[in-house]
Write a protein that holds these residues in place. Structure first.
Motif, mmCIF file in Angstrom:
data_model
loop_
_atom_site.group_PDB
_atom_site.id
_atom_site.type_symbol
_atom_site.label_atom_id
_atom_site.label_comp_id
_atom_site.label_asym_id
_atom_site.label_seq_id
_atom_site.Cartn_x
_atom_site.Cartn_y
_atom_site.Cartn_z
ATOM 1 N N GLN A 83 0.695 -1.326 0.003
ATOM 2 C CA GLN A 83 0.030 -0.038 0.131
ATOM 3 C C GLN A 83 0.828 1.158 0.000
ATOM 4 O OE1 GLN A 83 -2.567 -0.992 3.203
ATOM 5 N NE2 GLN A 83 -1.344 0.062 4.730
ATOM 6 N N ALA A 135 -2.149 -11.676 4.023
ATOM 7 C CA ALA A 135 -3.046 -10.930 3.093
ATOM 8 C C ALA A 135 -4.181 -11.376 2.466
ATOM 9 C CB ALA A 135 -1.794 -10.589 2.112
ATOM 10 N N GLY A 149 -7.022 -10.347 4.451
ATOM 11 C CA GLY A 149 -7.480 -9.063 4.505
ATOM 12 C C GLY A 149 -6.975 -8.374 5.669
ATOM 13 N N ILE A 150 -5.774 -9.315 6.426
ATOM 14 C CA ILE A 150 -5.073 -8.603 7.437
ATOM 15 C C ILE A 150 -4.331 -7.411 6.920
ATOM 16 C CG2 ILE A 150 -3.286 -9.115 9.064
ATOM 17 C CD1 ILE A 150 -4.598 -12.081 9.499
ATOM 18 N N PHE A 151 -4.336 -6.147 7.856
ATOM 19 C CA PHE A 151 -3.899 -4.921 7.151
ATOM 20 C C PHE A 151 -3.023 -4.441 8.437
ATOM 21 C CE2 PHE A 151 -6.727 -2.329 9.831
ATOM 22 C CZ PHE A 151 -7.762 -3.044 9.638
ATOM 23 N N GLU A 153 -14.065 -14.165 11.080
ATOM 24 C CA GLU A 153 -14.206 -12.571 11.659
ATOM 25 C C GLU A 153 -12.940 -12.188 11.974
ATOM 26 O OE1 GLU A 153 -16.923 -9.944 11.965
ATOM 27 O OE2 GLU A 153 -18.172 -11.732 11.090
ATOM 28 N N LEU A 154 -12.913 -10.947 11.589
ATOM 29 C CA LEU A 154 -11.209 -10.293 11.687
ATOM 30 C C LEU A 154 -11.634 -9.098 12.690
ATOM 31 C CD1 LEU A 154 -8.383 -9.594 10.889
ATOM 32 C CD2 LEU A 154 -9.437 -8.196 8.955
ATOM 33 N N PHE A 155 -10.462 -9.155 13.827
ATOM 34 C CA PHE A 155 -10.530 -8.275 14.917
ATOM 35 C C PHE A 155 -9.214 -7.559 14.702
ATOM 36 C CE2 PHE A 155 -13.991 -10.949 15.835
ATOM 37 C CZ PHE A 155 -15.042 -10.112 16.369
ATOM 38 N N TRP A 156 -9.100 -6.315 14.713
ATOM 39 C CA TRP A 156 -7.712 -5.790 14.603
ATOM 40 C C TRP A 156 -7.275 -4.920 15.967
ATOM 41 C CZ3 TRP A 156 -6.783 -0.192 12.844
ATOM 42 C CH2 TRP A 156 -5.486 -0.129 12.859
#
Lengths: 204, 204
Positions: A47, A163, A166-168, A179-182
């Motif tokens: 990015q 990646a 969708g991990i950023f 589910e994603l938790f950041w």
């Protein structure tokens, strides 16, 4: 059983309190944890970032260090800011990927405690060897395994999977139902979710 | 008395749950709240962003919308994603700055409920007028006041002060002793801090 993947990067500041807290939080909720070390560098580079956003955006960086100071104080964790940030975390990540079972989280906590608890360099080969020895393993054997082509490929695959998910950023938690938790500040919420949704059709 | 400034931007997604929750959280802790609408645009532009980071960084944006869905569901708040993001928040911010006392938080909650609870446009002059009327004030008089040179200058000053305070995102909480807390997920921690440190030498 409820399950979650804990994704972390050794160069990441917020991964430190998360790595120190996550096992107890998961245990209390009956959530089985997979420890997933990865590298954020390729994701940031994709990015357009060639440095940590905390260095690129000065006010955000200043805030992060103060926030981390408050978070570690509240959690009773030692904190000392390393001279250099971010650190080269490649060797530490390779070693963590090479380790199985409890050795992986034990080594992980040792690295983070050295890096952000004592402010030491983790790019240093001797330091990593000492941290391997500290958990009762043979540093020469583990380092040789960590730097084998097969293990390098395992870490690359792991980064590609991060990646894909969708991990950023790090730390991140991915529950059994996807589910994603950041963030360190989402650990409790993410693990609550994992515990609550364990009955759903889990991925194999 | 313990005090804190609540800094928010009408175009900011996480400012929505924060604006709906903050009064009760502050009241429960005996913290007096100053509502500080501001614009993030100039701050983002100064660091090279010409759009929301949630649009610039796709995975981060995708995550944010899902996270907001979970957060509003957990808080019992309606949520509907507006077609356009971010929205032009200039008129809403000018009106909020022009309002005093309870009218400011009441109008603020009305705007956020329309924008992210119902998915409506807040760039629309008629909508803003209707939201002013909904809190029992005369829309024509309030809009004239909001668009006076004096009030435009007030909002500019407010934005300059946000930058001086090191604010880089919204919502942000600034306590009486100058601590900064960023994010809806730091409201409780920031207000706890404000309540605990109210006895310290406060800034004038």
């Amino acid at each position: 059983m409820a399950a979650a993947e804990f994704w972390y990067e050794f160069a990441s500041t917020y991964s430190y309190p998360a790595a120190m807290r996550v096992a107890a939080l998961a245990g209390a909720r009956g959530v089985a944890l997979e420890w997933r070390p990865f590298l954020l560098g390729p994701i940031f580079a994709a990015q357009g970032w060639r440095d940590s956003p905390f260095n690129l955006y000065r006010n955000k960086g200043r805030y992060m260090w103060r926030d981390l100071e408050r978070i570690t104080a509240a959690a009773g964790l030692p904190f000392r800011r390393p001279e250099r940030f971010p650190q080269n975390s490649l060797l530490a990540a390779r070693v963590a990927v090479a380790l199985d079972g409890e050795a992986r989280p034990e080594f992980t906590r040792g690295v983070f405690a050295a890096e952000f608890g004592e402010g030491l360099s983790i790019a240093d080969r001797e330091r990593i060897a000492a941290l391997v020895a500290a958990i009762g393993l043979d540093p020469d054997a583990v380092l040789a395994d960590a730097e084998s082509d097969a293990n390098k490929a395992r870490l690359k695959d792991q980064c590609a999977r991060a990646a894909e998910l969708g991990i950023f950023g790090a730390p991140s938690l991915v529950t059994g139902d996807g589910e994603l938790f950041w963030g360190d500040d989402r650990l409790e919420q993410g693990l609550d979710w994992a515990a609550k949704h364990s009955g759903s059709t889990a991925k194999p």
